[in-house]
Structure formats: structure tokens, C-alpha cells
Design an enzyme around this catalytic site. Structure first.
Site, PDB file in Angstrom:
ATOM      1  N   GLU A  43       0.823  -1.222   0.000  1.00 45.79           N
ATOM      2  CA  GLU A  43       0.000   0.000   0.000  1.00 45.79           C
ATOM      3  C   GLU A  43       0.851   1.263   0.000  1.00 45.79           C
ATOM      4  O   GLU A  43       1.695   1.445   0.884  1.00 45.79           O
ATOM      5  CB  GLU A  43      -0.918  -0.018   1.236  1.00 45.79           C
TER       6      GLU A  43
ATOM      7  N   LYS B  37      -7.332  -1.074  11.703  1.00 44.36           N
ATOM      8  CA  LYS B  37      -6.727  -1.526  10.441  1.00 44.36           C
ATOM      9  C   LYS B  37      -5.533  -0.653  10.094  1.00 44.36           C
ATOM     10  O   LYS B  37      -4.475  -1.119   9.674  1.00 44.36           O
ATOM     11  CB  LYS B  37      -7.777  -1.494   9.318  1.00 44.36           C
TER      12      LYS B  37
ATOM     13  N   ASP C 265       4.879 -14.142  11.668  1.00 49.97           N
ATOM     14  CA  ASP C 265       3.541 -14.608  11.278  1.00 49.97           C
ATOM     15  C   ASP C 265       2.552 -13.446  11.430  1.00 49.97           C
ATOM     16  O   ASP C 265       2.072 -13.162  12.531  1.00 49.97           O
ATOM     17  CB  ASP C 265       3.181 -15.783  12.201  1.00 49.97           C
TER      18      ASP C 265
ATOM     19  N   HIS D 130      -2.714  10.041  -1.135  1.00 50.59           N
ATOM     20  CA  HIS D 130      -2.899   8.750  -1.800  1.00 50.59           C
ATOM     21  C   HIS D 130      -2.931   8.922  -3.309  1.00 50.59           C
ATOM     22  O   HIS D 130      -2.316   8.182  -4.044  1.00 50.59           O
ATOM     23  CB  HIS D 130      -4.251   8.146  -1.381  1.00 50.59           C
TER      24      HIS D 130
HETATM   25  C1  MEV Z   1      -5.978   2.869   5.046  1.00 53.13           C
HETATM   26  O1  MEV Z   1      -5.231   1.718   4.719  1.00 53.13           O
HETATM   27  C2  MEV Z   1      -5.954   3.089   6.545  1.00 53.13           C
HETATM   28  C3  MEV Z   1      -6.833   4.236   7.047  1.00 53.13           C
HETATM   29  O2  MEV Z   1      -8.160   4.064   6.574  1.00 53.13           O
HETATM   30  C4  MEV Z   1      -6.796   4.172   8.559  1.00 53.13           C
HETATM   31  C5  MEV Z   1      -7.778   5.091   9.252  1.00 53.13           C
HETATM   32  O3  MEV Z   1      -8.814   5.445   8.669  1.00 53.13           O
HETATM   33  O4  MEV Z   1      -7.498   5.421  10.423  1.00 53.13           O
HETATM   34  C6  MEV Z   1      -6.354   5.571   6.556  1.00 53.13           C
END
Ligand code: MEV
Length: 432
Positions: free
Chosen positions: A83, A266, A282, A384
């Protein structure tokens, strides 16, 4: 003719034979088949020994995050991830945190939990006491299975017994607590649990089903904190204190809403998992542990908790903390055999699994702070999109200075598409 995936003895074939087979199976062109070539420096024999039915290697970009200072030590952090923006974001946060001395990190002892599940017990409460009465003997039997771990200061530390109600009747679950030292602990713990199973079944008066490590490593935690100074957070349109408030608002949604919390956590794992992958550990175990820990902490409120916290200190600076299970090792597994993983551990300069766990916690906090900061100000799409546009420009054939010019046009037009990139490139080359 219909294709048949029931290929007997596929595992016995050589890598070259398997490749020839899949090439024909999928009708790959010569060029497509070459995508399975092992990159220079990658030992096909090693890859073939690591997993089954190997046909190639799958390279991920490996970046190095800069500016990290952890417990007073500067580190370069290898991150393997597909990413865009993740490595840049971690580095940026580390730069902001550096102004106040960088990250402070700590770990608990590296205690893993192994579970032995006993079913069909008629007197589970009494069985629990029978097992606890033999705690010392059972722990000694576990340690006898791994004298090396004991020699290096690890081994069984405790034995607990839980009685759980279930739709299939009461279950007695033994928890064997094992100090895994610098190992991830999976092999040691699983071996110990399997060895204890017959005696546990006898003492409990039931049948043992599962004998396996738990990825909810609540006793093997890493924690980190950092102070992000208010003045560093100001943007052209918002003051530092305004950004702090916006970040606190953004964080608070993760506290009260599982839909946001999933994304919040995430983003933390973007950083952590990429270091876990880079060091040959892992990443599924770490992901499972982190997300289940987030649910486990919901005893403190909500249905799932963010793995980080944010507050203002007495001077109004933003203080972030993180806590999560980190079952990573430096000995055994891919870390010990994969040459890039080994080089990455050396680059990172960590001397034990707990130091690596500290780095993971810091990277997770850095990643989360970067995401919240971007989301609470300009949003993440601009950054991004620029990176995405660079990829598109390069794919369209732009080289050197052309890349920046194509990217600028794509972003300006909000049209980050390959067809448009090609048109812009042609225009540039025709001198327009
Ligand atoms: C994208 O991979 C991760 C984000 O969505 C995390 C977040 O929203 O805190 C930018």
C-alpha cells in the site's frame, strides 16, 4: 476438456515441472509465465523448502521508515507492504514525535498461552481442582519437552484452569502459560500442550480435543507512547490546538463506534503488519491477536476498542499510547531462514523479541497518528492520489521529469486514469 485440479503428487514435482504445469493449465503467455521467475538473489531451493507446491516467489515492495527514535535509540524500520503512503506516513509521524524525544516503549514478559480443551467431564469444578493440585508436576512435564527453552530462561510459568459453559455442555480448558523468550512460541507451546494432553484428560476425567496456542496473547503485550507537539500540527488553514481537537474527535468515534474502530485498528496494523512481514514473522497471528484484543478490551466499554488512546497533556500537546499483543520471535520460523528477513532484523538492530515488539508498538502508534492527522485535516486522498498518479504516470511510460509533470496534470484534473496519462504524455512529448 474440463480442467481437473485433483492433481495427485503435485507436491512431488520439481518447481520447474509445477511451473510448466500451471503455464499450460492457465494458458499463460511466455511473458506471463516469466512473472513466476525467482528474482535474482532469491534461492528457489529455500522457497521450495519453506512451503508446499512452490511455483515462484511473490516480491512485495520493501521500504524503510526513517526518523524513529525509540527509548533513546535511533532506528531505521523495514516495512514490506503493497500500500502506498504507509512508509511515508510512519516516517512523518516519527519525525513529529522526535521533537519531544521520540517514542517510549515497554513490554511485558513474553508469556504465551497454550490451551488444552477437555470435554465430557462430569464434575468440571472438581476436575479443575484436581488439575490445579498437579500444577507443578504438569509444568515440569511441559518443561521436559523443551529443555533448550528452559536453558535460555523460558519455559512454563503457570497453569490455570477455566470451566466454560457451552452449547455442548461444560468444557474444562487448561491454560499453560509459557515464557517463550525470543521465540514466537508456537512450536514450543503446541508441543507442550500435546504432551500434557493425556495426563490432563486422565486427571479431568474427560476427552481432550484441542491442544493449541492462543493467538489472544494477553500476557505478551507491547506498549508505546509519544507526545506530538501542538505547534507541529498546525496547517495553513487550522491552528495546532484546532488540529488536536479534530484528532481527538476522530479518535473518539473509534471509541464509540465499531464501524470506525475497525478502520482505526486496520490503519494501526498497516504499520505493524508490514514490519512483521519484513522480519519474517507470522502476520496472521499478530493480526488475530490485535483484533481479538480490541474486542477483549471491550469489557471497558463498547463492543470493540481502539488499540490506541489520545489525550491532551497539561500543555495541550497530543499524547498517544498503544497497547497490543505482539507474539513475534527472532529465532525459528522464517525469521531465521529468510535472507531478507535476517537482513531486516540486523538493519533494525533489535536484540531480542521484546525489542522487536516495542518497535511494532511504536510503528503502530505512528501509523495511527498519521492517519488521524490526515483524516482530521485535509483527508487522506490527496496524498494517496498523488502516489497513485505516480504509478499511473510510470505505467503510461513517463520517465524522469515527465513523471512529475504528468502527475501534476492528473491530480489537477482529478482524472487519475491510464488513458488520460497517455494523452498527457503524448501532449508533453509533442511539446504542448
Ligand atoms: C488505510 O489503509 C488506513 C486508514 O483508513 C486508517 C484510518 O482510517 O485510520 C487511513
Amino acid at each position: 476438456m474440463e480442467k481437473d485440479s485433483a492433481i495427485s503428487g503435485f507436491y512431488k514435482r520439481t518447481v520447474a515441472e509445477r511451473r510448466a504445469f500451471i503455464t499450460e493449465w492457465a494458458g499463460l503467455t511466455e511473458e506471463e509465465a516469466r512473472a513466476y521467475d525467482f528474482p535474482p538473489g532469491v534461492d528457489p531451493g529455500l522457497m521450495n523448502r519453506m512451503i508446499e507446491n512452490v511455483v515462484g516467489a511473490f516480491p512485495l515492495p520493501l521500504g524503510v521508515a526513517t526518523h524513529f527514535r525509540i527509548n533513546g535509540i535511533d532506528r531505521l524500520v523495514p516495512m514490506a507492504i503493497e500500500e502506498p503512503s504507509v512508509v511515508a506516513a510512519a516516517s512523518n509521524s516519527a519525525k513529529v514525535a522526535r521533537a519531544t524525544g521520540g517514542f517510549r516503549a515497554q513490554t511485558t514478559a513474553p508469556i504465551m498461552i497454550g490451551q488444552i480443551q477437555v470435554v465430557g467431564v462430569v464434575d468440571p469444578a472438581a476436575a479443575r481442582l484436581r488439575l490445579l493440585a498437579e500444577r507443578e508436576r504438569l509444568m515440569a512435564a511441559a518443561n521436559a519437552k523443551d529443555p533448550m527453552l528452559v536453558k535460555f530462561g523460558g519455559g512454563a510459568r503457570d497453569l490455570e484452569v477455566r470451566v466454560l459453559d457451552s452449547p455442548r455442555g461444560p468444557m474444562v480448558v487448561v491454560h499453560l502459560l509459557v515464557d517463550a523468550r525470543d521465540a514466537g512460541g508456537m512450536n514450543a507451546v503446541n508441543t507442550m500442550c500435546e504432551a500434557l494432553a493425556p495426563e490432563v484428560a486422565r486427571l479431568a476425567g474427560g476427552r481432550v480435543v484441542l491442544r493449541i496456542i492462543s493467538n489472544l496473547a494477553v500476557l505478551r503485550l507491547a506498549r508505546a507512547s509519544a507526545t506530538f507537539p501542538t505547534e507541529a500540527l498546525a496547517t495553513p488553514t487550522a491552528s495546532g490546538p484546532e488540529v488536536v481537537e479534530a484528532i481527538l474527535d476522530a479518535y473518539t468515534l473509534a471509541l464509540v463506534d465499531p464501524f470506525r474502530c475497525a478502520t482505526h485498528n486496520k490503519g494501526i496494523m498497516n504499520g505493524i503488519s508490514s514490519v512483521v512481514v519484513a522480519t519474517g514473522n507470522d502476520f496472521r497471528a499478530i493480526e488475530a491477536g490485535a483484533h481479538t484484543y480490541a474486542a477483549f478490551r471491550a469489557r471497558e466499554g463498547g463492543v470493540v476498542r481502539p488499540l490506541t488512546t489520545y489525550e491532551k497533556d497539561a500543555d495541550g500537546n497530543l499524547v498517544g499510547t498503544i497497547e497490543l499483543p505482539t507474539a513475534v520471535g527472532l529465532i525459528g520460523g522464517a525469521t531465521a531462514v529468510h535472507p531478507t528477513a535476517k537482513a531486516n532484523v540486523k538493519l533494525l538492530g533489535v536484540h531480542g523479541a521484546q525489542e522487536l515488539a516495542q518497535v511494532l508498538a511504536c510503528v503502530g502508534l505512528a501509523q495511527n497518528f498519521a492517519a488521524l492527522r490526515a483524516l482530521a485535516t485535509e483527508g487522506i486522498q490527496r496524498g494517496h492520489m498523488e502516489l497513485h498518479a505516480r504509478n499511473i504516470a510510470a505505467t503510461a511510460g513517463a520517465t524522469g521529469a515527465e513523471v512529475d509533470r504528468v502527475v501534476a496534470r492528473l491530480v489537477e484534473e482529478h482524472a487519475i486514469r491510464i488513458d488520460r496519462a497517455k494523452e498527457i504524455l503524448e501532449e508533453l512529448r509533442r511539446g504542448r
